[in-house]
Design an enzyme around this catalytic site. Structure first.
Site, PDB file in Angstrom:
ATOM      1  N   LYS A 114       0.859  -1.183   0.000  1.00 51.86           N
ATOM      2  CA  LYS A 114       0.000   0.000   0.000  1.00 51.86           C
ATOM      3  C   LYS A 114       0.900   1.239   0.000  1.00 51.86           C
ATOM      4  O   LYS A 114       1.496   1.593   1.013  1.00 51.86           O
ATOM      5  CB  LYS A 114      -0.914   0.006   1.216  1.00 51.86           C
ATOM      6  CG  LYS A 114      -1.923   1.145   1.228  1.00 51.86           C
ATOM      7  CD  LYS A 114      -2.844   1.019   2.425  1.00 51.86           C
ATOM      8  CE  LYS A 114      -3.875   2.143   2.420  1.00 51.86           C
ATOM      9  NZ  LYS A 114      -3.274   3.476   2.593  1.00 51.86           N
ATOM     10  N   CYS A 420       7.067  28.753  33.646  1.00 58.37           N
ATOM     11  CA  CYS A 420       7.919  29.823  34.158  1.00 58.37           C
ATOM     12  C   CYS A 420       7.065  31.082  34.259  1.00 58.37           C
ATOM     13  O   CYS A 420       6.342  31.434  33.320  1.00 58.37           O
ATOM     14  CB  CYS A 420       9.098  30.051  33.210  1.00 58.37           C
ATOM     15  SG  CYS A 420      10.070  31.529  33.578  1.00 58.37           S
TER      16      CYS A 420
END
Length: 659
Positions: A114, A420
């Site tokens: 395929k 942060c």
């Protein structure tokens, strides 16, 4: 040279060149060297320039591409280009085999790789290629004939006379061509394609076929959609036949009878898949006899006489050497596994994201462990589990300070991410600037990641507002900038000052606020000052918003750093007001869902038009959806629309609705 002599020589050269091209591009054989071939082609081109009326449609000079197109014409497929049912285990393959064997006697099967590419139709009338089209939604595709002709293995004229034949194939990009293309894109500062399949799809849909010609696409043909002038009774016979016509057929197809033979073929193809010069993502198993296919029939979606076995992702064990912590644009700390290199799905990998602290705790991961890694979709490496706990340590813990700036970090309740808190953290700043300048945000042409990094490293900017203090003279002090490029970037930055407010809002990078929600904010409140003054409850009242999004906006504008940035942007003339751009209300009360790739416009452009006419663009299909606007390679949204009976429209129909 007289015209008749020229005609004879042109015919001779075309036949000779096409013969050698077939040997080289289809059979991988050489009878003459490249120089001889180039000299023959040069002679042909010279004769065609002298006698343009004698140019043949199947001349190899017609493969180089011509004028750029403004759009692709629609092509209605006479025979539906359907899809196959996917199966993921040998048990499912056995179930398919047993079902077929119970309904037809002594079935035989053809097993073939395929190919992972883009499905196309090639239509030939009187043995000449007339139309090459994409699959589209299976019923209607796009005419890409000029681009198909640039693929050297596509015959422009067949080796046998036939009144009509339509062949289905898979266009793909060989791995070596893909690697060279990505290298060029990175050098040019372009966003590289993620995989060869995306590269093939993007290359085949280029408006300028000269660009397609440079991309070195190839094709494997695997099916006859319709034919006149020849009687065929089986799939293998049809593959053998189109090979005789000059097509490059899907490789290594085999006819088998038993379940064990099918599994043996799958295993053999799977074992060699990464040694191939092209990508495959599975194996197709088809009933060979056409008469038996008719007896087996089909469902509304897929034929009952074929399945596509999809390969499971390849998994390997390796030793975890380190865990790095990266900081993203919004301050999120992302742990990244660094491990001993392993070969997965055709490439060497040594890094994979560990997502967040919860993921690390769940998997009990620490440095020194043996981990199991795979490639999700054969593309993105991911850590599945710890297969051997060798470190003796407890799981890895993310730091309590930012690894870049040393600032404090926090974890907001109900969120997995640790962030942060320093908005001026250098790691965040770089990504914030890249996002701010991106197409979806302020759309500052020429301000890509490399230039942003250069500006930061040189000290010319230390934040977003500093962009508007740049001058061409300052830019000329940087390596690589010339007078023209410096002037162009300054013009692009100046032009961004007049952008619509929703672009600025999106560019500021407020968590949970995308381009669409930024526009909703502007529609509701107008200017930026009014948005800043709004309460969380007022924001939550916006249709499409919730408490989390409302809190994100409200909290963002309580941050002194962001408020300071807003004031600096105002002082530099950046627009902070909003004008509604609604043209009329013809789409009022209508909800559109977009899926697939549209022929001439991007999805964001289509959404903008929908909103200009009072409509709403949604991301999911439901019974309340008014229309699904479908393009090339439309997926599950199209299927769901058909199941629910929601009207499906093309881009052409959509544009007519606005006339």
């Amino acid at each position: 040279m007289d015209k008749q002599t020229a005609q004879n020589r042109i015919d001779e050269l075309v036949e000779l060149l096409n013969h050698h091209a077939y040997l080289y591009y289809v059979l991988d054989q050489n009878e003459i060297d490249d120089y001889e071939y180039d000299m023959l082609q040069r002679e042909l081109r010279g004769l065609e320039e002298q006698f343009p009326e004698l140019i043949r449609k199947d001349s190899p000079t017609q493969r180089v591409g011509g004028m750029a197109l403004s759009s692709f014409e629609k092509v209605e497929h006479r025979v539906q280009m359907g899809s196959l049912q996917d199966v993921f285990s040998f048990d499912e393959v056995r179930a398919f085999f047993e079902r077929v064997a119970s309904q037809v006697s002594d079935p035989e099967f053809v097993v073939e790789p395929k190919i992972d590419g883009l499905s196309v139709s090639l239509m030939y009338q009187d043995s000449e290629l007339t139309v090459g089209s994409t699959r589209g939604d299976g019923f209607v595709g796009e005419d890409v004939t000029a681009n198909i002709k640039t693929i050297r293995s596509v015959p422009l004229k067949l080796k046998k006379e036939l009144p009509l034949i339509e062949v289905r194939g898979e266009v793909y990009m060989p791995r070596n061509a893909f690697e060279k293309l990505v290298e060029e894109q990175e050098i040019n500062g372009e966003q590289p394609f993620k995989n060869p399949r995306n590269a093939a799809a993007g290359s085949l849909r280029q408006k300028n076929s000269k660009v397609t010609a440079k991309r070195k696409l190839d094709i494997f043909c695997f099916n006859i959609q319709q034919i006149k002038g020849e009687e065929l009774t089986s799939h293998k016979q049809s593959l053998d036949f189109i090979k005789e016509l000059g097509f490059k057929t899907v490789p290594d197809y085999k006819k088998v009878k038993t379940y064990d033979e099918i599994i043996s073929c799958i295993e053999e193809i799977g074992k060699n898949r990464f040694d191939l010069p092209f990508d495959i993502d599975g194996v197709v198993i088809k009933v060979d006899s056409f008469s038996q296919r008719e007896l087996l029939g089909a469902t509304a979606k897929v034929p009952k006489w074929a399945v596509a076995y999809k390969f499971p992702p390849e998994e390997k064990d390796t030793k975890l050497l380190d865990i790095e912590v990266n900081v993203g644009r919004t301050g999120v700390l992302t742990p990244v596994a660094v491990f001993e290199p392993i070969f997965l799905a055709g490439t060497s990998v040594s890094r994979a994201t560990l997502h967040n602290q919860d993921f690390i705790i769940e998997k009990n991961i620490s440095v020194g462990d043996i981990i199991t890694v795979r490639k999700a979709g054969d593309i993105i490496p991911e850590v599945l589990s710890v297969s051997q706990k060798l470190s003796g340590d407890a799981h890895f813990v993310l730091p309590d300070r930012c690894p870049v700036c040393g600032g404090s970090v926090e974890r907001i309740q109900d969120e997995a991410a640790i962030r942060c808190t320093n908005v001026e953290c250098p790691a965040q700043l770089f990504r914030q600037l890249v996002h701010f300048a991106s197409k979806g945000a302020m759309n500052i042409d020429g301000l890509g990641p490399q230039i942003v990094r250069q500006l930061l490293d040189s000290g010319l900017i230390n934040g977003i507002a500093d962009l508007y203090d740049l001058t061409a003279e300052k830019l000329l002090s940087l390596e690589g900038f010339k007078e023209r490029s410096a002037d162009n970037l300054i013009k692009a930055i100046d032009a961004s000052k007049s952008n619509s407010l929703d672009r600025l809002l999106f560019g500021l990078g407020i968590r949970n606020i995308g381009a669409a929600s930024a526009k909703l904010l502007c529609e509701r409140f107008g200017g930026l000052d009014d948005i800043i003054s709004a309460t969380s409850e007022q924001i939550a009242e916006i249709d499409g918003f919730g408490d989390i999004m409302a809190a994100s906006v409200y909290n963002a504008f309580r941050d002194e750093h962001l408020l300071s940035l807003v004031e600096r942007l105002k002082a530099r003339g950046v627009n902070t007001s909003y004008s509604k751009t609604r043209v009329d209300n013809r789409f009022e009360g209508k909800t559109f869902v977009l899926t697939g790739t549209l022929p001439t416009m991007k999805r964001d452009e289509a959404k903008e038009l929908i909103e200009k006419y009072g409509g709403k663009a949604s991301g999911s299909v439901s019974k309340k959806t008014s229309y699904v606007l479908a393009g090339e390679e439309a997926g599950s949204k199209l299927v769901k629309a058909q199941e629910l009976g929601v009207p499906v429209i093309s881009e052409e129909e959509f544009l007519k609705m606005m006339e």
